[in-house]
Design a protein around this motif. Structure first.
Motif, PDB file in Angstrom:
ATOM      1  N   ALA A 141       0.865  -1.186   0.000  1.00 57.28           N
ATOM      2  CA  ALA A 141       0.000   0.000   0.000  1.00 57.28           C
ATOM      3  C   ALA A 141       0.894   1.225   0.000  1.00 57.28           C
ATOM      4  CB  ALA A 141      -0.938  -0.001   1.209  1.00 57.28           C
ATOM      5  N   LEU A 142       0.317   2.361  -0.343  1.00 58.70           N
ATOM      6  CA  LEU A 142       1.093   3.596  -0.366  1.00 58.70           C
ATOM      7  C   LEU A 142       1.099   4.248   1.015  1.00 58.70           C
ATOM      8  CD1 LEU A 142       0.018   5.237  -3.752  1.00 58.70           C
ATOM      9  CD2 LEU A 142       1.897   3.649  -3.279  1.00 58.70           C
ATOM     10  N   LEU A 143       2.217   4.876   1.324  1.00 56.03           N
ATOM     11  CA  LEU A 143       2.346   5.584   2.587  1.00 56.03           C
ATOM     12  C   LEU A 143       1.663   6.951   2.504  1.00 56.03           C
ATOM     13  CD1 LEU A 143       6.119   4.896   3.370  1.00 56.03           C
ATOM     14  CD2 LEU A 143       4.128   3.536   4.037  1.00 56.03           C
ATOM     15  N   GLY A 144       1.280   7.491   3.654  1.00 55.23           N
ATOM     16  CA  GLY A 144       0.723   8.837   3.696  1.00 55.23           C
ATOM     17  C   GLY A 144       1.802   9.883   3.464  1.00 55.23           C
ATOM     18  N   VAL A 145       1.412  10.996   2.866  1.00 58.91           N
ATOM     19  CA  VAL A 145       2.357  12.079   2.593  1.00 58.91           C
ATOM     20  C   VAL A 145       2.491  12.946   3.842  1.00 58.91           C
ATOM     21  CG1 VAL A 145       2.810  14.110   1.160  1.00 58.91           C
ATOM     22  CG2 VAL A 145       1.765  12.065   0.153  1.00 58.91           C
ATOM     23  N   PRO A 146       3.724  13.298   4.240  1.00 62.12           N
ATOM     24  CA  PRO A 146       3.884  14.174   5.410  1.00 62.12           C
ATOM     25  C   PRO A 146       3.200  15.525   5.185  1.00 62.12           C
ATOM     26  CG  PRO A 146       5.968  13.139   4.810  1.00 62.12           C
ATOM     27  CD  PRO A 146       5.012  12.840   3.701  1.00 62.12           C
ATOM     28  N   GLY A 147       2.700  16.105   6.263  1.00 63.62           N
ATOM     29  CA  GLY A 147       2.059  17.414   6.174  1.00 63.62           C
ATOM     30  C   GLY A 147       3.063  18.521   5.933  1.00 63.62           C
ATOM     31  N   GLY A 148       2.588  19.643   5.409  1.00 62.14           N
ATOM     32  CA  GLY A 148       3.458  20.768   5.125  1.00 62.14           C
ATOM     33  C   GLY A 148       3.958  21.439   6.392  1.00 62.14           C
ATOM     34  N   LEU A 149       5.185  21.932   6.335  1.00 63.54           N
ATOM     35  CA  LEU A 149       5.799  22.677   7.436  1.00 63.54           C
ATOM     36  C   LEU A 149       6.153  24.066   6.927  1.00 63.54           C
ATOM     37  CD1 LEU A 149       8.301  19.958   8.732  1.00 63.54           C
ATOM     38  CD2 LEU A 149       6.118  20.552   9.754  1.00 63.54           C
ATOM     39  N   GLN A 150       5.925  25.082   7.753  1.00 64.07           N
ATOM     40  CA  GLN A 150       6.267  26.429   7.316  1.00 64.07           C
ATOM     41  C   GLN A 150       6.526  27.332   8.518  1.00 64.07           C
ATOM     42  OE1 GLN A 150       5.007  29.423   3.726  1.00 64.07           O
ATOM     43  NE2 GLN A 150       3.368  28.295   4.726  1.00 64.07           N
ATOM     44  N   ASP A 151       7.580  28.117   8.405  1.00 58.87           N
ATOM     45  CA  ASP A 151       7.864  29.153   9.393  1.00 58.87           C
ATOM     46  C   ASP A 151       7.415  30.474   8.791  1.00 58.87           C
ATOM     47  OD1 ASP A 151       9.023  27.262  11.050  1.00 58.87           O
ATOM     48  OD2 ASP A 151      11.022  27.570  10.217  1.00 58.87           O
ATOM     49  N   ILE A 152       6.447  31.105   9.420  1.00 62.25           N
ATOM     50  CA  ILE A 152       5.878  32.332   8.877  1.00 62.25           C
ATOM     51  C   ILE A 152       5.963  33.453   9.910  1.00 62.25           C
ATOM     52  CG2 ILE A 152       4.321  31.179   7.265  1.00 62.25           C
ATOM     53  CD1 ILE A 152       2.085  31.478   9.280  1.00 62.25           C
ATOM     54  N   VAL A 153       5.898  34.666   9.417  1.00 60.30           N
ATOM     55  CA  VAL A 153       5.886  35.854  10.273  1.00 60.30           C
ATOM     56  C   VAL A 153       4.530  36.531  10.105  1.00 60.30           C
ATOM     57  CG1 VAL A 153       6.925  38.098  10.734  1.00 60.30           C
ATOM     58  CG2 VAL A 153       8.376  36.156  10.105  1.00 60.30           C
ATOM     59  N   LEU A 154       3.859  36.767  11.219  1.00 60.47           N
ATOM     60  CA  LEU A 154       2.586  37.483  11.217  1.00 60.47           C
ATOM     61  C   LEU A 154       2.845  38.904  11.698  1.00 60.47           C
ATOM     62  CD1 LEU A 154       0.155  34.847  12.798  1.00 60.47           C
ATOM     63  CD2 LEU A 154       0.818  35.142  10.410  1.00 60.47           C
ATOM     64  N   GLU A 155       2.396  39.852  10.902  1.00 58.96           N
ATOM     65  CA  GLU A 155       2.601  41.264  11.225  1.00 58.96           C
ATOM     66  C   GLU A 155       1.273  41.990  11.121  1.00 58.96           C
ATOM     67  OE1 GLU A 155       4.932  44.295   8.699  1.00 58.96           O
ATOM     68  OE2 GLU A 155       6.416  43.523  10.128  1.00 58.96           O
ATOM     69  N   LEU A 156       0.876  42.629  12.190  1.00 55.85           N
ATOM     70  CA  LEU A 156      -0.404  43.318  12.222  1.00 55.85           C
ATOM     71  C   LEU A 156      -0.244  44.768  11.804  1.00 55.85           C
ATOM     72  CD1 LEU A 156      -3.404  43.520  12.940  1.00 55.85           C
ATOM     73  CD2 LEU A 156      -2.729  43.922  15.318  1.00 55.85           C
ATOM     74  N   LYS A 157      -1.037  45.173  10.818  1.00 51.55           N
ATOM     75  CA  LYS A 157      -1.092  46.566  10.385  1.00 51.55           C
ATOM     76  C   LYS A 157      -2.520  47.046  10.597  1.00 51.55           C
ATOM     77  CE  LYS A 157       2.583  46.088   6.940  1.00 51.55           C
ATOM     78  NZ  LYS A 157       2.970  46.275   5.517  1.00 51.55           N
ATOM     79  N   THR A 158      -2.661  48.026  11.464  1.00 51.90           N
ATOM     80  CA  THR A 158      -3.978  48.490  11.860  1.00 51.90           C
ATOM     81  C   THR A 158      -4.810  48.931  10.663  1.00 51.90           C
ATOM     82  OG1 THR A 158      -3.073  49.233  13.958  1.00 51.90           O
ATOM     83  CG2 THR A 158      -5.221  50.126  13.321  1.00 51.90           C
ATOM     84  N   VAL A 159      -6.062  48.510  10.637  1.00 47.13           N
ATOM     85  CA  VAL A 159      -6.995  48.906   9.584  1.00 47.13           C
ATOM     86  C   VAL A 159      -7.838  50.061  10.112  1.00 47.13           C
ATOM     87  CG1 VAL A 159      -8.869  48.162   8.089  1.00 47.13           C
ATOM     88  CG2 VAL A 159      -7.052  46.566   8.675  1.00 47.13           C
ATOM     89  N   ALA A 160      -7.571  51.258   9.624  1.00 47.92           N
ATOM     90  CA  ALA A 160      -8.299  52.452  10.064  1.00 47.92           C
ATOM     91  C   ALA A 160      -8.362  53.438   8.904  1.00 47.92           C
ATOM     92  CB  ALA A 160      -7.629  53.082  11.279  1.00 47.92           C
ATOM     93  N   ASP A 161      -9.283  54.386   9.010  1.00 53.67           N
ATOM     94  CA  ASP A 161      -9.427  55.414   7.979  1.00 53.67           C
ATOM     95  C   ASP A 161      -8.503  56.598   8.224  1.00 53.67           C
ATOM     96  OD1 ASP A 161     -11.648  54.208   6.473  1.00 53.67           O
ATOM     97  OD2 ASP A 161     -12.791  54.530   8.304  1.00 53.67           O
ATOM     98  N   VAL A 162      -8.320  56.958   9.491  1.00 58.84           N
ATOM     99  CA  VAL A 162      -7.540  58.147   9.860  1.00 58.84           C
ATOM    100  C   VAL A 162      -6.460  57.740  10.852  1.00 58.84           C
ATOM    101  CG1 VAL A 162      -7.610  60.456  10.862  1.00 58.84           C
ATOM    102  CG2 VAL A 162      -9.559  59.620   9.522  1.00 58.84           C
ATOM    103  N   ALA A 163      -5.259  58.268  10.656  1.00 58.24           N
ATOM    104  CA  ALA A 163      -4.168  58.057  11.604  1.00 58.24           C
ATOM    105  C   ALA A 163      -3.731  59.396  12.166  1.00 58.24           C
ATOM    106  CB  ALA A 163      -2.998  57.369  10.931  1.00 58.24           C
TER     107      ALA A 163
END
Length: 478
Positions: A141-163
């Motif tokens: 039988a076929l083996l299962g494929v390993p799941g994806g691995l990823q190192d990511i950076v999350l950066e928050l940029k405020t969503v506003a109309d006026v600064a």
């Protein structure tokens, strides 16, 4: 204690696919009922999704490693394994997803916007799914494929109309507190504001959001002070409002020099100096502040700025300011193009796209890269000769062997399938035919072959008896 985080590094791992099952159905009077191994389950995905109730990345700061569950292996009786559970990670509106090199992978704006950060691995096929007319009872039988691995950076940029932009302690927090229902921390020392504060303002029929972000000092565009945190949260705003302190106690500062410094930092950061802007001369409730505002106002208007004199403490000039901002916001929204209906983009593959590449490296090794061959290698149990033969069949049908010949590969040359850090390397032996075509009956179970004619069975039985008699006659005991 940290209560607000707007930048984190996140390590995500999707679930691996479950292995397929190699099984043969057996029951009374029918010991060889055919293959009945089930398929493995799919691994769970890791998905980022915008949730309006989330305002910080604090949870991921404390727990940066996240993993979805694996798929379950298949079982006999044609029972497929259970799929892994997807892992959904809520993020604030305005989160930018980047890889380690800083390349933007996704810009998540709007409630419900999602991005699959790591994709779950495929489940392996059981031997029931691998059976065919020529391969009636696969022993693998076929083996299962390993799941994806990823190192990511999350950066928050405020969503506003006026600064609101300006020096620390220019009165930005006080102004947002009286224009909206926001309750930021207010004090008379620098950098009171350490996190962005959002407030909602209603002016007539226009409703808009206003952001009070960390103060700006010289060198902010190069990261000095809280500059980068400030500038990141200004990027999405449509209108910038300069808050100038007319009652500053620092002798080397004045509203004009403050404005010039802030404009220079916006220009150095890139693009922010072209946003619609207006100037607010704050703290006119102080006697000296009122006089200074009247002195610098003509110079500011000569530069083309629309100037408002306000006092957050005395609530002076706030109504005019809020409606002026509403006018700018309405014009900015009207200038944006209307969102088009969802379109399906079809990108057909090129006619000569084989789905893989063969490249000879400097050390003479031939490397095969491609989604299909690399996945097939990961699904192969190399301890099972029949499974290895099945892999050879698939690679031959895909055209890998022919491509190796064209690339100049010879018998005994090293061939690697996959990336450098996770490749299968073997010595290549070219063949005219590969797999089941070369071995004839590989993958077949002779117990499932059609019965031989009676005459043939009698001839074979007689030949077996003659061989046994000859062996008995030749036997000479000591």
């Amino acid at each position: 204690m940290t209560t607000f985080v707007d930048r984190v590094e996140l390590h995500v791992a999707a679930g691996s696919g479950g292995h397929g099952c190699a099984s043969v159905h057996r029951e009374k009077f029918k010991p060889l009922g055919g293959p009945d191994g089930g398929n493995g389950g799919r691994g769970g995905d890791v998905t980022l999704i915008v949730d309006q109730s989330v305002t910080t990345l604090l949870d991921y700061h404390h727990s940066p490693h996240r993993k979805a569950t694996n798929g379950k292996p298949g079982e006999g009786g044609n029972r497929s394994g259970k799929d892994g559970t997807d892992l959904v990670l809520p993020v604030p509106d305005g989160t930018v997803v980047m890889d380690g090199a800083g390349n933007v992978l996704a810009d998540l704006v709007g409630h419900g916007t999602s991005y699959v950060a790591a994709q779950g691995g495929r489940g392996g096929l059981g031997n029931a799914a691998l059976a065919s007319a020529r391969r009636k009872a696969p022993g693998f039988a076929l083996l299962g494929v390993p799941g994806g691995l990823q190192d990511i950076v999350l950066e928050l940029k405020t969503v506003a109309d006026v600064a609101l932009v300006g020096y620390p302690s220019a009165g930005k927090s006080s102004l947002i507190s009286v224009l909206s229902a926001a309750k930021p921390k207010i004090a008379d020392y620098p950098f009171t504001t350490l996190i962005p504060n959002l407030g909602v303002v209603t002016a007539g029929e226009t409703v808009y959001t206003i952001a009070d972000v960390p103060g700006l000092i010289p060198g902010a565009s190069q990261g000095k002070g809280l500059g980068l945190e400030f500038l990141r949260h200004v990027e999405r705003c449509s209108v910038l409002v300069h808050i100038l302190d007319t009652a500053t106690l620092e002798s080397e500062r004045d509203p004009i020099s403050d404005l010039d410094m802030i404009e220079e930092e916006l220009k150095q950061y890139g693009g922010l100096d072209r946003r619609p802007r207006m100037v607010v001369l704050n703290k006119i409730d102080v006697p000296d502040g009122k006089d200074l505002a009247e002195m610098v106002r003509p110079d500011l208007e000569a530069r083309g700025y629309r100037v408002f004199e306000v006092s957050a403490v005395a609530h002076t000039g706030l109504r005019e300011l809020s409606f002026a901002l509403a006018e700018l916001i309405a014009a900015s929204r009207a200038a944006k193009p209307q969102e088009e209906a969802t379109r399906i983009v079809i990108r057909p593959k090129a006619v000569d796209d084989s789905g893989f590449t063969v490249v000879q490296e400097e050390d003479g090794l031939f490397r095969v890269r491609g989604e299909k061959p690399e996945r097939w290698v990961r699904q192969t149990d190399f301890s099972n000769d029949e499974a290895v033969g099945y892999l050879a069949d698939r690679l031959n049908r895909l055209g890998v062997e022919q491509s190796l010949m064209k690339a100049g590969a010879r018998s005994g040359d090293g061939v690697a399938i996959g990336p450098e850090d996770n490749a299968v390397v073997f010595d290549w032996e070219p063949t005219v035919m590969a797999g089941a075509e070369m071995l004839g009956r590989r993958g077949e179970d002779h117990r499932f072959e059609a019965p031989r004619p009676a005459a043939q069975r009698r001839r074979d039985s007689q030949a077996e008896r003659d061989d046994a008699t000859q062996e008995f006659n030749d036997f000479k005991p000591f």
